[in-house]
Motif scaffolding. Structure first.
Motif, PDB file in Angstrom:
ATOM      1  N   VAL A   1      17.692  -6.204   6.773  1.00 55.78           N
ATOM      2  CA  VAL A   1      18.189  -7.086   6.794  1.00 55.78           C
ATOM      3  C   VAL A   1      16.502  -6.947   8.035  1.00 55.78           C
ATOM      4  CG1 VAL A   1      19.564  -8.370   5.918  1.00 55.78           C
ATOM      5  CG2 VAL A   1      19.144  -8.280   8.723  1.00 55.78           C
ATOM      6  N   TYR A   2      17.187  -5.677   8.632  1.00 56.28           N
ATOM      7  CA  TYR A   2      15.659  -5.504   9.903  1.00 56.28           C
ATOM      8  C   TYR A   2      14.697  -4.885   9.643  1.00 56.28           C
ATOM      9  CZ  TYR A   2      14.797  -5.556  14.757  1.00 56.28           C
ATOM     10  OH  TYR A   2      14.163  -5.050  15.807  1.00 56.28           O
ATOM     11  N   ALA A   3      14.424  -4.338   8.299  1.00 54.72           N
ATOM     12  CA  ALA A   3      13.282  -4.002   7.632  1.00 54.72           C
ATOM     13  C   ALA A   3      12.872  -5.028   7.000  1.00 54.72           C
ATOM     14  CB  ALA A   3      13.538  -3.015   6.330  1.00 54.72           C
ATOM     15  N   HIS A   4      13.134  -5.821   6.593  1.00 55.70           N
ATOM     16  CA  HIS A   4      12.300  -7.562   5.710  1.00 55.70           C
ATOM     17  C   HIS A   4      11.890  -7.993   7.123  1.00 55.70           C
ATOM     18  CE1 HIS A   4      12.508  -8.665   2.563  1.00 55.70           C
ATOM     19  NE2 HIS A   4      13.607  -8.370   1.936  1.00 55.70           N
ATOM     20  N   ARG A   5      12.885  -7.856   8.152  1.00 58.21           N
ATOM     21  CA  ARG A   5      12.440  -8.462   9.520  1.00 58.21           C
ATOM     22  C   ARG A   5      10.592  -8.048  10.031  1.00 58.21           C
ATOM     23  NH1 ARG A   5      16.527  -8.391  14.546  1.00 58.21           N
ATOM     24  NH2 ARG A   5      18.338  -9.938  12.771  1.00 58.21           N
ATOM     25  N   VAL A   6       9.999  -7.074  10.027  1.00 56.08           N
ATOM     26  CA  VAL A   6       9.569  -6.483  10.733  1.00 56.08           C
ATOM     27  C   VAL A   6       8.512  -6.343   9.370  1.00 56.08           C
ATOM     28  CG1 VAL A   6      10.911  -5.341  12.962  1.00 56.08           C
ATOM     29  CG2 VAL A   6       9.978  -4.501  10.775  1.00 56.08           C
ATOM     30  N   SER A   7       8.768  -6.530   9.020  1.00 58.97           N
ATOM     31  CA  SER A   7       7.800  -5.678   7.246  1.00 58.97           C
ATOM     32  C   SER A   7       6.046  -5.721   7.237  1.00 58.97           C
ATOM     33  CB  SER A   7       8.760  -5.836   6.078  1.00 58.97           C
ATOM     34  OG  SER A   7       8.774  -7.191   5.716  1.00 58.97           O
ATOM     35  N   MET A   8       6.071  -7.120   7.335  1.00 61.05           N
ATOM     36  CA  MET A   8       5.144  -8.403   7.351  1.00 61.05           C
ATOM     37  C   MET A   8       4.398  -7.312   8.724  1.00 61.05           C
ATOM     38  SD  MET A   8       4.680  -9.862   5.004  1.00 61.05           S
ATOM     39  CE  MET A   8       5.723  -8.907   4.008  1.00 61.05           C
ATOM     40  N   GLY A   9       4.468  -7.439   9.627  1.00 58.60           N
ATOM     41  CA  GLY A   9       3.687  -6.466  10.287  1.00 58.60           C
ATOM     42  C   GLY A   9       3.076  -5.177   9.833  1.00 58.60           C
ATOM     43  N   PHE A  10       3.574  -4.884   8.670  1.00 65.11           N
ATOM     44  CA  PHE A  10       3.219  -2.654   8.157  1.00 65.11           C
ATOM     45  C   PHE A  10       2.951  -3.428   6.630  1.00 65.11           C
ATOM     46  CE2 PHE A  10       6.282  -2.511  12.070  1.00 65.11           C
ATOM     47  CZ  PHE A  10       5.228  -1.816  12.702  1.00 65.11           C
ATOM     48  N   VAL A  11       3.123  -3.759   6.396  1.00 64.07           N
ATOM     49  CA  VAL A  11       3.081  -4.025   4.924  1.00 64.07           C
ATOM     50  C   VAL A  11       1.785  -5.620   4.535  1.00 64.07           C
ATOM     51  CG1 VAL A  11       4.639  -2.884   4.456  1.00 64.07           C
ATOM     52  CG2 VAL A  11       4.994  -4.882   3.624  1.00 64.07           C
ATOM     53  N   GLY A  12       2.294  -6.781   5.592  1.00 64.46           N
ATOM     54  CA  GLY A  12       0.970  -7.676   5.406  1.00 64.46           C
ATOM     55  C   GLY A  12      -0.130  -7.490   4.448  1.00 64.46           C
ATOM     56  N   ASP A  13      -1.363  -5.935   5.843  1.00 61.49           N
ATOM     57  CA  ASP A  13      -2.230  -5.995   5.284  1.00 61.49           C
ATOM     58  C   ASP A  13      -2.360  -5.830   3.741  1.00 61.49           C
ATOM     59  OD1 ASP A  13      -0.806  -4.383   7.832  1.00 61.49           O
ATOM     60  OD2 ASP A  13      -3.540  -4.648   8.544  1.00 61.49           O
ATOM     61  N   PHE A  14      -1.210  -5.062   3.526  1.00 57.42           N
ATOM     62  CA  PHE A  14      -1.656  -4.647   1.748  1.00 57.42           C
ATOM     63  C   PHE A  14      -1.088  -6.289   0.935  1.00 57.42           C
ATOM     64  CE2 PHE A  14       0.064  -0.605   3.304  1.00 57.42           C
ATOM     65  CZ  PHE A  14      -0.806  -0.254   3.332  1.00 57.42           C
ATOM     66  N   LEU A  15      -0.706  -6.908   1.511  1.00 61.08           N
ATOM     67  CA  LEU A  15       0.008  -7.864   0.571  1.00 61.08           C
ATOM     68  C   LEU A  15      -1.407  -8.924   0.703  1.00 61.08           C
ATOM     69  CD1 LEU A  15       2.038  -9.682  -1.222  1.00 61.08           C
ATOM     70  CD2 LEU A  15       3.277 -10.004   0.669  1.00 61.08           C
ATOM     71  N   GLY A  16      -1.614  -9.042   2.282  1.00 58.52           N
ATOM     72  CA  GLY A  16      -2.488 -10.144   2.587  1.00 58.52           C
ATOM     73  C   GLY A  16      -3.536 -10.095   1.305  1.00 58.52           C
ATOM     74  N   ARG A  17      -4.073  -8.423   1.407  1.00 57.99           N
ATOM     75  CA  ARG A  17      -5.486  -8.432   0.541  1.00 57.99           C
ATOM     76  C   ARG A  17      -5.085  -8.602  -1.132  1.00 57.99           C
ATOM     77  NH1 ARG A  17      -6.381  -4.692   4.297  1.00 57.99           N
ATOM     78  NH2 ARG A  17      -4.500  -2.599   3.139  1.00 57.99           N
ATOM     79  N   GLU A  18      -4.299  -8.184  -1.396  1.00 58.58           N
ATOM     80  CA  GLU A  18      -3.701  -8.929  -2.834  1.00 58.58           C
ATOM     81  C   GLU A  18      -4.155 -10.021  -3.437  1.00 58.58           C
ATOM     82  OE1 GLU A  18       0.233  -7.380  -5.542  1.00 58.58           O
ATOM     83  OE2 GLU A  18      -0.915  -6.098  -4.733  1.00 58.58           O
ATOM     84  N   LEU A  19      -3.149 -10.647  -2.090  1.00 52.83           N
ATOM     85  CA  LEU A  19      -3.300 -12.058  -2.521  1.00 52.83           C
ATOM     86  C   LEU A  19      -4.697 -12.415  -2.198  1.00 52.83           C
ATOM     87  CD1 LEU A  19      -0.337 -13.383  -0.995  1.00 52.83           C
ATOM     88  CD2 LEU A  19      -0.426 -13.336  -3.322  1.00 52.83           C
ATOM     89  N   GLY A  20      -6.120 -11.839  -1.879  1.00 50.87           N
ATOM     90  CA  GLY A  20      -7.417 -12.492  -1.237  1.00 50.87           C
ATOM     91  C   GLY A  20      -7.249 -13.249  -0.269  1.00 50.87           C
ATOM     92  N   VAL A  21      -6.692 -12.876   0.701  1.00 52.83           N
ATOM     93  CA  VAL A  21      -6.257 -13.873   2.377  1.00 52.83           C
ATOM     94  C   VAL A  21      -7.903 -13.048   3.022  1.00 52.83           C
ATOM     95  CG1 VAL A  21      -5.475 -14.077   4.658  1.00 52.83           C
ATOM     96  CG2 VAL A  21      -3.888 -13.563   1.937  1.00 52.83           C
TER      97      VAL A  21
END
Length: 404
Positions: free
Chosen positions: A18-38
Motif C-alpha cells: 500500500v505504501y508503493a501505491h501511495r507514492v506511485s503517482m509521483g513516479f509513474v504518473g507521467d507515463f499514465l498521464g501521457r497514455e491518457l492524453g493529459v
C-alpha cells in the motif's frame, strides 16, 4: 507467539504494497498521464496523488472504530479487498475520472492496514517493543517507496504502466486472502452495537485532549513535508537543477527513503531501550527538517553530493515515526485503533493539501517545475510552528504516566 509473528509479518507485507501505491503517482504518473492524453502532467500527478490522501484521511476514524469493534480479521480483510479493487480500477482506467476514483478506493481501503498494525501492536506486544514494531512497519513502507521510485518505473518502461499498476493490485490481493487465516483478532458480531456505541462516545474526549492537538499538528506538518518532497519535489529538483533524466533522478531520490529506513530503527531503539522517551525525538525531527530546507534552493555540485544530501535529509526525518506511538500510547488498548485513527487523519490531510496545492502555489517559472525557494521557505516555517506545538502541547508517553 508464532501466530503473533506471522500475523504481524503479514500486515507488514501488506503495508509494503500500500505504501508503493501511495507514492506511485509521483513516479509513474507521467507515463499514465501521457497514455491518457493529459495536457498538464504536473497537475494530473498532484490530483492523482492527493485523491489517495483525501480518501485515506477520511477513512481514519471510521476505520479505527470498525477495527476496534469488528477486529482486524474482518475489517482488515475488507479494507485490503477494497484496495485491490481500486488498484485494478486504476490500472485499467480509461480516463482521468476513473483514475481519481481508483486512487480514492485504494486510499480508503488501505487505511485498514496501518491503523490495523497499531491495534495489533497495542493488543499483542509490550510497550518496550512499541516503537521498534512501528519502525519495522515503516521500514517495509520505505521499501515500498523504493519499489515505486525505481523498480515500478522500470516495469512501466518495459511492460507499460498499466501492467505495472495491475501487478500492485495483484500483490495486495494476496494478504487480503491470508489475513482471515493468520490474524485472530475477531471481537465478533455479538455485542457489536454496544462496543461501537461506547467507542464512538469516547471520540470527543480524544479530540479535546491537548496532547492529541500537539501530535496532530506535528504529524500534519512532518508527513505533509515528507510526501511533498518524496512524491513530487525531490525528483524534479534533480532533473531541473542537476540535469538528470527521469530514471536516474528517480533512482537517486530513493536515498531519501533509505535514509529514513536507516534512521527509524535507530530512533526506535534509542527511544524504547536507551532514553526511554519519545518527545525529544519528535522535537528534534522538526528542527532538522527546518534546517535542511535550504538544500532545495541550491544546485547539487555533483551526483555524489546530491546522494549524501538526500540520505541525510531522510535520516533527519526518521524521528517523525515517534509521533505514531505517541498518538496511541496515552489511551487504553481497547480503543487504540480509534485513538490512532483520529490523530492519523492529520498526516494524510497534510499530504493531500500540500500535494494538491503544490501545482498552484509552488509552480515554477521557465525550465523549473517548482519554485524551489518558496518550497524551502514554506517547509522551514511550517516545521518551526510544529516544533513549538510539540514543545508546548504534547506530553511524554513512554512512562506509565503517559497512559490515561
Amino acid at each position: 507467539m508464532r501466530r503473533v509473528v506471522l500475523g504481524f509479518a503479514l500486515l507488514v507485507v501488506a503495508y509494503f504494497v500500500v505504501y508503493a501505491h501511495r507514492v506511485s503517482m509521483g513516479f509513474v504518473g507521467d507515463f499514465l498521464g501521457r497514455e491518457l492524453g493529459v495536457g498538464d502532467i504536473d497537475l494530473f500527478r498532484g490530483l492523482a496523488s492527493s485523491a489517495y490522501f483525501y480518501a485515506y484521511a477520511a477513512a481514519q476514524v471510521p476505520t479505527g472504530v470498525l477495527l476496534d469493534t469488528l477486529g482486524i480479521s474482518i475489517y482488515g480483510t475488507a479494507g485490503l479487498a477494497l484496495t485491490a479493487l481500486g488498484g485494478f480500477a486504476l490500472a485499467y482506467a480509461p480516463d482521468v475520472s476513473t483514475v481519481i476514483i481508483g486512487r480514492a478506493l485504494v486510499g480508503f481501503g488501505s487505511a485498514a492496514v496501518f491503523v490495523g498494525i497499531q491495534r495489533f501492536i497495542a493488543l499483542y506486544l509490550p510497550r518496550s517493543l512499541s516503537a521498534t514494531a512501528v519502525a519495522v512497519a515503516l521500514i517495509a513502507g520505505g521499501l515500498g517507496s523504493i519499489f515505486a521510485q525505481y523498480p515500478l518505473v522500470a516495469l512501466s518502461q518495459a511492460l507499460g504502466v498499466r501492467a505495472a499498476l495491475a501487478l500492485l493490485a495483484l500483490l495486495i490481493a494476496v494478504p487480503a486472502l491470508l489475513t482471515p487465516l493468520l490474524v485472530r483478532d475477531r471481537p465478533g458480531i455479538r455485542g457489536f452495537r454496544a462496543r461501537f456505541a461506547k467507542i464512538v462516545r469516547g471520540i470527543p474526549r480524544i479530540a479535546r485532549d491537548r496532547h492529541t492537538a500537539g501530535v496532530f499538528i506535528s504529524m500534519f506538518v512532518s508527513y505533509g513535508t515528507i510526501m511533498l518532497l518524496q512524491a513530487l519535489v525531490l525528483r524534479d529538483h534533480l532533473m531541473d537543477l542537476a540535469g538528470l533524466g527521469i530514471a536516474e533522478a528517480s533512482a537517486l531520490t530513493t536515498l531519501f527513503a533509505i535514509g529514513m529506513m536507516v534512521g527509524q530503527p535507530i530512533v526506535s531503539y534509542l527511544s524504547d531501550r536507551v532514553l526511554l522517551a519519545r518527545k525529544p525525538f519528535l522535537l528534534a525531527t522538526h528542527v532538522f527538517m527546518a534546517l535542511y530546507a535550504p538544500y532545495l534552493v541550491t544546485a547539487p555540485p555533483s551526483v555524489a553530493a546530491a546522494a549524501i544530501a538526500l540520505f541525510a535529509m531522510g535520516l533527519g526525518a526518521a524521528g517523525q515515526m515517534i509521533a505514531i506511538p505517541m498518538a496511541r500510547e496515552p489511551w487504553p488498548r481497547e480503543v487504540a485503533a480509534t485513538a490512532f485513527g483520529f490523530v492519523n487523519i492529520s498526516p494524510f490531510l497534510g499530504a493531500a493539501i500540500m500535494q494538491s496545492a503544490a501545482p498552484y502555489i509552488f509552480r515554477g517559472a521557465g525550465s523549473w517545475r517548482w519554485n524551489y525557494p518558496l518550497v524551502a521557505t514554506s517547509i522551514a516555517i511550517l516545521n518551526i510552528v510544529a516544533a513549538a506545538a510539540v514543545a508546548t502541547l504534547t506530553r511524554e508517553t513512554m512512562g506509565r504516566g503517559g497512559r490515561r
